[in-house]
Write a protein that holds these residues in place. Sequence first.
Motif, mmCIF file in Angstrom:
data_model
loop_
_atom_site.group_PDB
_atom_site.id
_atom_site.type_symbol
_atom_site.label_atom_id
_atom_site.label_comp_id
_atom_site.label_asym_id
_atom_site.label_seq_id
_atom_site.Cartn_x
_atom_site.Cartn_y
_atom_site.Cartn_z
ATOM 1 N N HIS A 567 0.820 -1.204 0.000
ATOM 2 C CA HIS A 567 0.000 0.000 0.000
ATOM 3 C C HIS A 567 0.860 1.262 0.000
ATOM 4 N N THR A 568 2.152 1.144 0.271
ATOM 5 C CA THR A 568 3.032 2.313 0.371
ATOM 6 C C THR A 568 4.181 2.239 -0.615
ATOM 7 N N LYS A 569 3.978 1.481 -1.690
ATOM 8 C CA LYS A 569 5.060 1.239 -2.638
ATOM 9 C C LYS A 569 5.592 2.534 -3.248
ATOM 10 N N ASN A 570 4.667 3.436 -3.606
ATOM 11 C CA ASN A 570 5.067 4.681 -4.277
ATOM 12 C C ASN A 570 5.018 5.874 -3.333
ATOM 13 N N MET A 571 5.028 5.652 -2.025
ATOM 14 C CA MET A 571 4.896 6.741 -1.066
ATOM 15 C C MET A 571 6.259 7.320 -0.700
ATOM 16 N N ILE A 588 -2.040 4.836 18.102
ATOM 17 C CA ILE A 588 -2.360 3.933 16.992
ATOM 18 C C ILE A 588 -1.976 4.566 15.666
ATOM 19 N N HIS A 589 -2.413 5.812 15.449
ATOM 20 C CA HIS A 589 -2.096 6.488 14.177
ATOM 21 C C HIS A 589 -0.588 6.697 14.024
ATOM 22 N N GLN A 590 0.090 6.970 15.140
ATOM 23 C CA GLN A 590 1.544 7.128 15.080
ATOM 24 C C GLN A 590 2.212 5.830 14.621
ATOM 25 N N SER A 591 1.745 4.707 15.171
ATOM 26 C CA SER A 591 2.315 3.406 14.774
ATOM 27 C C SER A 591 2.075 3.121 13.295
ATOM 28 N N LEU A 592 0.869 3.431 12.796
ATOM 29 C CA LEU A 592 0.560 3.181 11.386
ATOM 30 C C LEU A 592 1.418 4.050 10.479
ATOM 31 N N LEU A 593 1.552 5.344 10.833
ATOM 32 C CA LEU A 593 2.334 6.262 9.995
ATOM 33 C C LEU A 593 3.811 5.894 10.009
ATOM 34 N N LEU A 677 -11.019 12.441 6.117
ATOM 35 C CA LEU A 677 -10.960 10.980 6.239
ATOM 36 C C LEU A 677 -11.811 10.573 7.432
ATOM 37 N N SER A 678 -12.798 9.702 7.203
ATOM 38 C CA SER A 678 -13.718 9.299 8.266
ATOM 39 C C SER A 678 -13.112 8.203 9.141
ATOM 40 N N LYS A 679 -13.384 8.291 10.430
ATOM 41 C CA LYS A 679 -13.013 7.213 11.352
ATOM 42 C C LYS A 679 -14.060 6.109 11.265
ATOM 43 N N PRO A 680 -13.678 4.866 11.558
ATOM 44 C CA PRO A 680 -12.337 4.442 11.955
ATOM 45 C C PRO A 680 -11.406 4.326 10.759
ATOM 46 N N THR A 681 -10.170 4.702 10.959
ATOM 47 C CA THR A 681 -9.188 4.621 9.878
ATOM 48 C C THR A 681 -8.520 3.260 9.889
ATOM 49 N N SER A 682 -7.900 2.944 8.770
ATOM 50 C CA SER A 682 -7.116 1.712 8.667
ATOM 51 C C SER A 682 -5.817 2.047 7.951
ATOM 52 N N LYS A 684 -4.636 0.868 5.207
ATOM 53 C CA LYS A 684 -4.838 1.021 3.766
ATOM 54 C C LYS A 684 -5.474 2.364 3.442
ATOM 55 N N LYS A 685 -6.505 2.761 4.206
ATOM 56 C CA LYS A 685 -7.184 4.033 3.952
ATOM 57 C C LYS A 685 -6.228 5.207 4.157
ATOM 58 N N LEU A 686 -5.482 5.162 5.259
ATOM 59 C CA LEU A 686 -4.575 6.247 5.592
ATOM 60 C C LEU A 686 -3.483 6.380 4.537
ATOM 61 N N ALA A 687 -2.944 5.243 4.108
ATOM 62 C CA ALA A 687 -1.892 5.272 3.082
ATOM 63 C C ALA A 687 -2.424 5.825 1.761
#
Length: 694
Positions: A567-571, A588-593, A677-682, A684-687
């Motif tokens: 999901h972050t190949k081109n990020m 949680i969001h910090q860990s995902l980012l 961006l609507s919660k709950p986030t995931s 994939k959505k955040l990326a």
Amino acid sequence: MAHAAPAHTQGLIPNQFQQTWTRLVLIIFGAAYIWLHGSLFANYQTLCLSAVSIYIVWQLYTLIDIPRRPLSTTRFLISPVLDALLIAIGIILDNGQNSGIFLFYFVMIMSNGVRFGNPMLLYSQALALLSYLFTCAFTFLNPHLSLDMPLLLLQVLSLLLLPYYIYVISKHAKASFNAKKQAQNMSFGMLDRSPAPIFTFQKNVGDVPRITYANTAMQHIYRDDLTTLIGEQVDIIALMEDGNEVIKACQNSLLDFHNKPSQFYIRARNANHQKLQLMGQTSSLHLQGKTVGICFLVDITQSEAVHSSMEKNMHESHVSTLIAGIAHDFRNILTSIIGSAEVMQFTIKDQSISDQLGLIIAAGERGSDMVSNILSQNMPAADSNPTDNQAIYQSLTSMINLLRIQLPAHIQLQLDIEKGLPSARINLTQLEQILMNLIKNATESMHNPGRIDIQLRADFHHALAKKHLPALNIYIQDEGKGIAPEDMHEITKPFWTSRSQEGGTGLGLTMVQRIVHNSGGELDVQSTLGKGTQISITIPPAGSNQDHLNKTSKSEPCTTNKAPNKHTKNMLPWHILLVDDSSVVLRIHQSLLERMGHKVTTAESAESALEIYQSSIKNKTDVFDLMVTDFQMGGMDGLDLTKFIRKHSSHLPILMVTAYGDAEKLQQCQEFHINILSKPTSYKKLAAEIIKLQ
């Protein structure tokens, strides 16, 4: 006085009896052959008959001596000598070297070697060579016989090499067999040490599989002693009402040649008579030429209790005056659940645990969709992606199985879904809401043993059906206490309940009626006091060919994040300012980012975030590439924070994450170039949102 053989030698007796009787049979046939075919039998008749008589007497003595002394060294040494001597006499009397009796040497060598091991093989081989050389010497000295030297050499080599070759093959075969047996023993040893309850089963004559093995962990979920479990039918582990579920899963595993696992949910009782909720998975394997089934059980009692508690809170939140306030907090909780599960998926290597985390994520996404559906109470858009019938069947079956194990032990729940359900004006989330509310009402009305029957069918004859487009019929029947005739007109009114003292909210059937009404369907309730209630719901077919029954919720189905980098190949890696007044959501969001490769600076309030941002502008260090902020926070909210930042930077990308907020304020976000961006986030959505901004 006869003495019995020691216990550890009893296993040798049958083999030695068999070998002795074989020798007796062979000597009788061999003697008859020499009498009919031996050219020198007439010359040595007395010698031949004496040798045969001695041999037979010895074998009869052996039959008597075996039960007393299975490991007699004297008998082991004398028997091969007599074998070799008798074979040598037979060869001499039957034309010397060319006699077929020569083959009995191989029988003697191999029978002793296979039964009693390497020393006896070498001993028998040496006796065979000596006796054969004796026959050759006799042949050489006898003027009536001639000695064939090439044949002599070939026969001696065969006595030397062939037994050795067969011995090597048998040794390797035995080693292979021992290795296989050791592997099987190790497998069962691992099963014994497993903390998960496991049992094996095989098909029975009566078609109901029976338990053949149970590991020690089964004692935690079985109500009686484990020794009584072996040989019993597999449904003994479950309550009587759920026994058929176990039988069905075990039978499917034994009959499925593709070895696809079968899953089931049941209720059981342990030794303390506590009710348990178990999830089981069965499969089959081939062991020693037999098909053996294996079942793994998981005690989900505690997790289902938590799930039930959350579900109860969700139902109580249906009160319309509280929905808006609850939605924000509920979505924050779902964000924590989904995010925590995703973070765990990134590090978990066990596929079964990862799959269970995937179910948690899917349940969280479905909870979010249910909140959205309650808020809007509108039909899904006509262009939503339809759910195929197989997905409908699996989703509803899974939900009913989970509900079944939460029911009291005296209630049996049966689901009958027709294959190929028609397209109808209702989505999967709404259908699940209907079933959960109706099952909850039926359960609360049943204080005595009984059953709840649920059927989903295509109805071609109802007035709501169209030509070639059947309506969807949902029928549920219980054996509860029923509804009094004078209360029938009250049952769909909000907050009316006959069980207010038992915690009833009076909203279950109201929600069902609202969903049915919005879909253009019909609700029919029939009840007899003291006998039970029947509820029939008919939903009209979809209005166009693009509508389909049970459209999926707007969130995408959850998958196991075993490869998050896809999901972050081109990020591009960015420096992100992350703002949220919930410390749990913030982590949680910090860990995902950070999992995506970004550098993250956190702030637990809009005021703190503003100070951090102004400091970075002033010092011109650690400049931020993106701000991700919550919308609704105590004090300054996300929109107010954005207004201050826009005074300094009109180009900084801003992503606002919201659970539920002021509609008028949310409309202003477009003015300030804010992505929502609507919660709950995931993950994939955040990326996906960050890649859009890049």
